[in-house]
Design an enzyme around this catalytic site. Structure first.
Site, PDB file in Angstrom:
ATOM      1  N   LYS A  63      26.246 -41.525  25.055  1.00 43.61           N
ATOM      2  CA  LYS A  63      26.598 -41.437  23.880  1.00 43.61           C
ATOM      3  C   LYS A  63      27.317 -39.705  23.360  1.00 43.61           C
ATOM      4  CE  LYS A  63      25.912 -40.622  18.684  1.00 43.61           C
ATOM      5  NZ  LYS A  63      24.908 -40.342  17.213  1.00 43.61           N
ATOM      6  N   LYS A 103      27.298 -31.179  18.717  1.00 44.93           N
ATOM      7  CA  LYS A 103      25.707 -31.603  18.664  1.00 44.93           C
ATOM      8  C   LYS A 103      26.172 -31.664  20.346  1.00 44.93           C
ATOM      9  CE  LYS A 103      25.218 -34.445  14.519  1.00 44.93           C
ATOM     10  NZ  LYS A 103      25.168 -35.704  13.953  1.00 44.93           N
ATOM     11  N   LYS A 113      29.275 -45.024  23.652  1.00 49.86           N
ATOM     12  CA  LYS A 113      29.751 -44.731  22.172  1.00 49.86           C
ATOM     13  C   LYS A 113      30.727 -43.753  22.797  1.00 49.86           C
ATOM     14  CE  LYS A 113      28.100 -42.862  17.734  1.00 49.86           C
ATOM     15  NZ  LYS A 113      27.172 -42.769  16.681  1.00 49.86           N
ATOM     16  N   TYR A 163      34.155 -51.416  12.734  1.00 53.25           N
ATOM     17  CA  TYR A 163      34.308 -51.643  11.567  1.00 53.25           C
ATOM     18  C   TYR A 163      35.951 -52.159  10.686  1.00 53.25           C
ATOM     19  CZ  TYR A 163      32.019 -47.182  11.706  1.00 53.25           C
ATOM     20  OH  TYR A 163      31.025 -46.099  11.929  1.00 53.25           O
TER      21      TYR A 163
HETATM   22  C1  PBG Z   1      24.315 -40.456  13.791  1.00 58.49           C
HETATM   23  C2  PBG Z   1      25.487 -41.198  13.713  1.00 58.49           C
HETATM   24  C3  PBG Z   1      26.852 -41.260  14.053  1.00 58.49           C
HETATM   25  C4  PBG Z   1      27.450 -42.176  14.838  1.00 58.49           C
HETATM   26  C5  PBG Z   1      26.826 -43.448  14.159  1.00 58.49           C
HETATM   27  N1  PBG Z   1      25.831 -42.826  14.529  1.00 58.49           N
HETATM   28  C6  PBG Z   1      27.769 -39.673  14.028  1.00 58.49           C
HETATM   29  C7  PBG Z   1      26.951 -38.307  15.322  1.00 58.49           C
HETATM   30  O1  PBG Z   1      26.047 -38.578  16.016  1.00 58.49           O
HETATM   31  O2  PBG Z   1      28.131 -37.080  15.034  1.00 58.49           O
HETATM   32  C8  PBG Z   1      28.883 -42.007  13.872  1.00 58.49           C
HETATM   33  C9  PBG Z   1      30.063 -43.474  14.528  1.00 58.49           C
HETATM   34  C10 PBG Z   1      31.390 -43.138  13.629  1.00 58.49           C
HETATM   35  O3  PBG Z   1      32.193 -42.646  14.037  1.00 58.49           O
HETATM   36  O4  PBG Z   1      32.100 -44.391  13.660  1.00 58.49           O
HETATM   37  N2  PBG Z   1      23.932 -39.746  14.787  1.00 58.49           N
END
Ligand code: PBG
Length: 330
Positions: free
Chosen positions: A202, A226, A257, A321
């Site tokens: 991620k 983050k 992701k 989505y």
């Molecule tokens: C939270 C989380 C996030 C997403 C999914 N779970 C945001 C992040 O980590 O800042 C992002 C999903 C998206 O942008 O569609 N941990």
């Protein structure tokens, strides 16, 4: 590879010449089984709310949630990923509401599983919906996310979600060591068949922007990043290490992701590990396509095209989505 094929003995256009032939030689196909619909739900909301930065996507109150899911199920969708918007008064620095067995998300899980026992319900393990600072874990004295302290809460959160009836728990927090701790906790508590879908690779991506709008976390998170726990967008070898460790620690499914900007990572992960591999077409990817479609700059087929690209790169399943809209077309 056979490099000896020569024109005109070989004409690659032959198999492109008719729709039937084109579909017969298709190397991958997109089906409704490939689609997971993320759903936003909001505590104390009745009805729905639009999300400015995500055309056609809504926040649902629990009163109208089952009606929406009923539509998804009748379109053949087999899984949803549920993201809660928690009442502001219930947030704190430690994210303790995540451990409340009767919190908004556990209520939603129970409501969904009661009405749709076959539907596969996926929920995130991460503290960001519950923390006043919007980070996925708890903070140390330097306001950085404290890995090992966060693990303790995340483990408990995973058990709360398993107890509520989630089928799949998806650690999205990117702490080191979380999969092992959560897997052991699930085993110890007799949740042997709870699937762990690890957000293994991620990235710290700006493509999550509209999600922060959708879950109303923008005002809590501000312009922080983050970067100390999510991956740098420059790295792919590190992604393979993340995935390798999560598999060794007990993940059943791994995820990459965002999706389209990281298609190389998706392909490398699938080729290297041959594990069930999911991809998340994140909010920013969805919204940029939608925005261009709305303006007439792109035709609506671009959404399906990007989903097929995920399949080609090796994805077994796609969080998108657009799941509902694409399921309607398929
Ligand atoms: C939270 C989380 C996030 C997403 C999914 N779970 C945001 C992040 O980590 O800042 C992002 C999903 C998206 O942008 O569609 N941990």
């Amino acid at each position: 590879m056979n490099f000896n094929r020569k024109f005109p003995l070989t004409r690659l256009r032959r198999t492109r010449s008719k729709p039937g032939l084109r579909s017969m030689v298709a190397e991958v196909n997109l089906s409704v089984d490939d689609l997971i619909q993320p759903i936003f739900i909001k505590e104390n909301l009745t009805g729905t709310e639009n999300i400015d930065s995500m055309p056609e996507i809504k926040r649902f109150g629990l009163d109208v949630l089952n009606k929406e899911i009923d539509e998804l199920v009748s379109l053949g969708i087999k899984s949803v990923a549920v993201f809660p918007v928690i009442e502001e008064s219930k947030k704190d620095a430690a994210g303790l509401e995540a451990l409340n067995e009767n919190n908004f998300l556990t209520k939603a899980i129970k409501q969904i599983k009661e009405a749709f026992p076959e539907l596969i319900v996926i929920v995130d393990v991460a503290l960001d919906p519950y923390t006043t600072h919007g980070h996925d874990g708890v903070l140390d004295s330097n306001d950085d996310v404290d890995n090992d302290a966060s693990l303790l809460t995340l483990k408990e959160q995973a058990l709360v979600l398993a107890k509520a009836g989630a089928d799949v728990i998806a650690p999205s927090d990117m702490m080191d060591g979380r999969i092992k701790l959560i897997r052991e906790a699930l085993e110890d508590n007799n949740y042997k068949n709870i699937v762990i879908l690890s957000y293994a690779a991620k990235y710290s991506s700006k493509f999550y922007g509209p999600f922060k709008d959708a879950v109303e976390s923008a005002k809590f998170f501000g312009n922080k990043t983050k970067d100390t726990y999510q991956m740098a967008v420059s790295n792919i070898n590190e992604a393979l290490q993340e995935v390798a460790m999560d598999i060794e620690e007990g993940a059943d499914i791994v995820m990459v992701k965002p999706g389209l900007p990281f298609l190389d990572v998706l392909k490398a992960v699938k080729d290297e590990f041959k594990m069930p591999t999911f991809v998340y077409q994140v909010s920013g990817e969805y919204s940029m396509l939608k925005a261009a479609i709305e303006r007439g700059w792109l035709s609506k087929e671009v959404m399906k095209e990007s989903l097929i690209s995920f399949k080609r790169a090796g994805a077994d399943c796609i969080l998108t989505y657009s799941a509902k809209e694409i399921a309607r077309e398929l």
